[in-house]
Design a protein around this motif. Structure first.
Motif, mmCIF file in Angstrom:
data_model
loop_
_atom_site.group_PDB
_atom_site.id
_atom_site.type_symbol
_atom_site.label_atom_id
_atom_site.label_comp_id
_atom_site.label_asym_id
_atom_site.label_seq_id
_atom_site.Cartn_x
_atom_site.Cartn_y
_atom_site.Cartn_z
ATOM 1 N N SER A 1 45.847 17.907 50.856
ATOM 2 C CA SER A 1 44.874 18.663 51.655
ATOM 3 C C SER A 1 43.675 19.023 50.790
ATOM 4 N N ILE A 2 42.495 19.000 51.411
ATOM 5 C CA ILE A 2 41.266 19.439 50.744
ATOM 6 C C ILE A 2 40.660 20.547 51.591
ATOM 7 N N TRP A 3 40.507 21.707 50.977
ATOM 8 C CA TRP A 3 39.931 22.851 51.677
ATOM 9 C C TRP A 3 38.577 23.182 51.049
ATOM 10 N N ALA A 4 37.536 23.235 51.869
ATOM 11 C CA ALA A 4 36.196 23.572 51.403
ATOM 12 C C ALA A 4 35.814 24.935 51.966
ATOM 13 N N ALA A 5 35.212 25.773 51.134
ATOM 14 C CA ALA A 5 34.817 27.112 51.569
ATOM 15 C C ALA A 5 33.513 27.498 50.881
ATOM 16 N N GLU A 6 32.755 28.386 51.543
ATOM 17 C CA GLU A 6 31.493 28.855 50.983
ATOM 18 C C GLU A 6 31.529 30.354 50.758
ATOM 19 N N ARG A 7 30.882 30.787 49.700
ATOM 20 C CA ARG A 7 30.783 32.216 49.400
ATOM 21 C C ARG A 7 29.718 32.822 50.310
ATOM 22 N N THR A 8 30.158 33.671 51.214
ATOM 23 C CA THR A 8 29.220 34.285 52.153
ATOM 24 C C THR A 8 29.132 35.787 51.972
ATOM 25 N N ALA A 9 30.089 36.348 51.220
ATOM 26 C CA ALA A 9 30.088 37.786 50.991
ATOM 27 C C ALA A 9 30.698 38.054 49.624
ATOM 28 N N ALA A 10 30.427 39.223 49.090
ATOM 29 C CA ALA A 10 30.988 39.576 47.783
ATOM 30 C C ALA A 10 32.501 39.693 47.905
ATOM 31 N N PRO A 11 33.250 39.093 46.962
ATOM 32 C CA PRO A 11 34.710 39.203 47.001
ATOM 33 C C PRO A 11 35.124 40.640 46.655
ATOM 34 N N PRO A 12 36.340 41.020 46.974
ATOM 35 C CA PRO A 12 36.797 42.371 46.668
ATOM 36 C C PRO A 12 36.769 42.635 45.178
ATOM 37 N N SER A 13 36.570 43.907 44.805
ATOM 38 C CA SER A 13 36.467 44.248 43.395
ATOM 39 C C SER A 13 37.782 44.130 42.667
ATOM 40 N N SER A 14 38.887 44.323 43.369
ATOM 41 C CA SER A 14 40.199 44.191 42.746
ATOM 42 C C SER A 14 40.791 42.839 43.079
ATOM 43 N N PRO A 15 41.638 42.256 42.188
ATOM 44 C CA PRO A 15 42.201 40.943 42.432
ATOM 45 C C PRO A 15 43.035 40.908 43.714
ATOM 46 N N VAL A 16 42.970 39.754 44.366
ATOM 47 C CA VAL A 16 43.795 39.537 45.564
ATOM 48 C C VAL A 16 45.133 39.024 45.125
#
Length: 320
Positions: free
Chosen positions: A300-315
């Motif tokens: 599988s190939i998943w493509a994604a774009e950064r549209t918002a700031a990621p959370p400050s703490s690790p997921v």
């Protein structure tokens, strides 16, 4: 003006100019450089420190080793390249230095080839279970931007993604914890002449780069080894600039327990919904996935774009 004069003073010495010329052509250790220059380690180290302090060289740590290369980004980068380009190509001293550099490169390549040969059989066992690599690489390349300023390859391994996508990038860096893998990657990148690409040792959960440093990132066949794949995705998102693209390649869910017991896979593939959730949590918008069915594994190939700031703490993810 004062900064410029300090940089010029740092470069205005024969040995330091030779160091700039060598580090423009390869990532080299103090040991490599002492061997090429025929000078003592303390002397070479002092010269390297001056060049790094003024920004003409970059230094990266890899275990007990430090690698040096011509500055890629910073106030002295343009001048560093100008100085190297100004060195006469027929200079006798430079010619001898480059001959010795070629000897070191061949030694690196031989060592990398030996390690690759020792482990190739295990890698081929997995490759035989899914579609040919050229199909995966072709599909990945079709999703990658035509032109990129800065690219990050997370878990670069042998540097294959840098080989394929590096020509589209002005600057590209691959990170991995394995020094053996990095040795293979360096040898391959040098052989391909991809001077805009380099590798460094780093933890994929704590990348040594500021937020919003890259326009594109790739995670190729890495997530199934990760204890916390969601955390890897979150850290990749942190490193992306707004509008930056993340490409992830891995297996769809499967039941081949032998990959867990014999090849250290932590996860037996990933569902689209699971990856989409990680992307949402990290401030990414995922496009429609691409699936390449094989026997028995589907890539599988998943493509994604950064549209918002990621959370400050690790997921954190459920890495079972």
């Amino acid at each position: 003006m004062d900064d410029l004069l300090q940089i010029l003073k740092a470069a205005a010495e024969p040995t330091r100019l030779r160091l700039l010329a060598l580090c423009a052509r390869a990532e080299l250790t103090v040991s490599d450089l002492t061997q090429i220059l025929g000078q003592s380690q303390p002397r070479v180290s002092r010269h390297l420190k001056l060049l790094c302090d003024c920004g003409l060289l970059d230094r990266s740590r890899e275990g007990t080793f430090a690698f040096f290369r011509l500055s890629e980004k910073g106030r002295a980068t343009a001048l560093a390249h100008t100085l190297v380009d100004a060195i006469p190509k027929d200079d006798a001293t430079l010619a001898l230095d480059l001959e010795r550099l070629d000897t070191i490169r061949r030694s690196r390549a031989d060592a990398a080839l030996a390690y690759f040969s020792d482990n190739a059989e295990r890698w081929h066992e997995i490759r035989a279970l899914h579609v040919p690599e050229r199909e995966v690489e072709g599909a990945l390349a079709a999703l990658f931007p035509e032109s990129v300023e800065d690219m990050l390859d997370i878990g670069t391994g042998t540097g294959r993604m840098l080989e394929i996508l590096g020509p589209r990038c002005r600057h590209a860096v691959g990170v991995d914890l394995s020094r053996e893998m990095l040795a293979i990657a360096r040898a391959k990148l040098e052989a391909a002449g991809l001077r805009q690409c380099h590798v460094r040792q780093a933890d994929i959960y704590q990348l040594p780069f500021p937020a919003a440093s890259f326009d594109a990132a790739v995670i190729h066949q890495v997530l199934h080894f990760a204890e916390d794949p969601a955390g890897v995705v979150a850290e990749a998102a942190r490193a992306l600039r707004p509008g930056g693209r993340l490409l992830m390649v891995d297996f769809a869910p499967h039941e081949l327990e032998s990959l867990r017991t014999d090849h250290a896979h932590r996860r037996l593939g990933f569902a689209d919904a699971e990856v989409a959730q990680w992307c949402r949590q990290a401030g990414l918008t995922m496009a429609a996935p691409v699936h390449l069915p094989g026997d028995p594994l589907t890539v599988s190939i998943w493509a994604a774009e950064r549209t918002a700031a990621p959370p400050s703490s690790p997921v954190t993810g459920a890495a079972s």
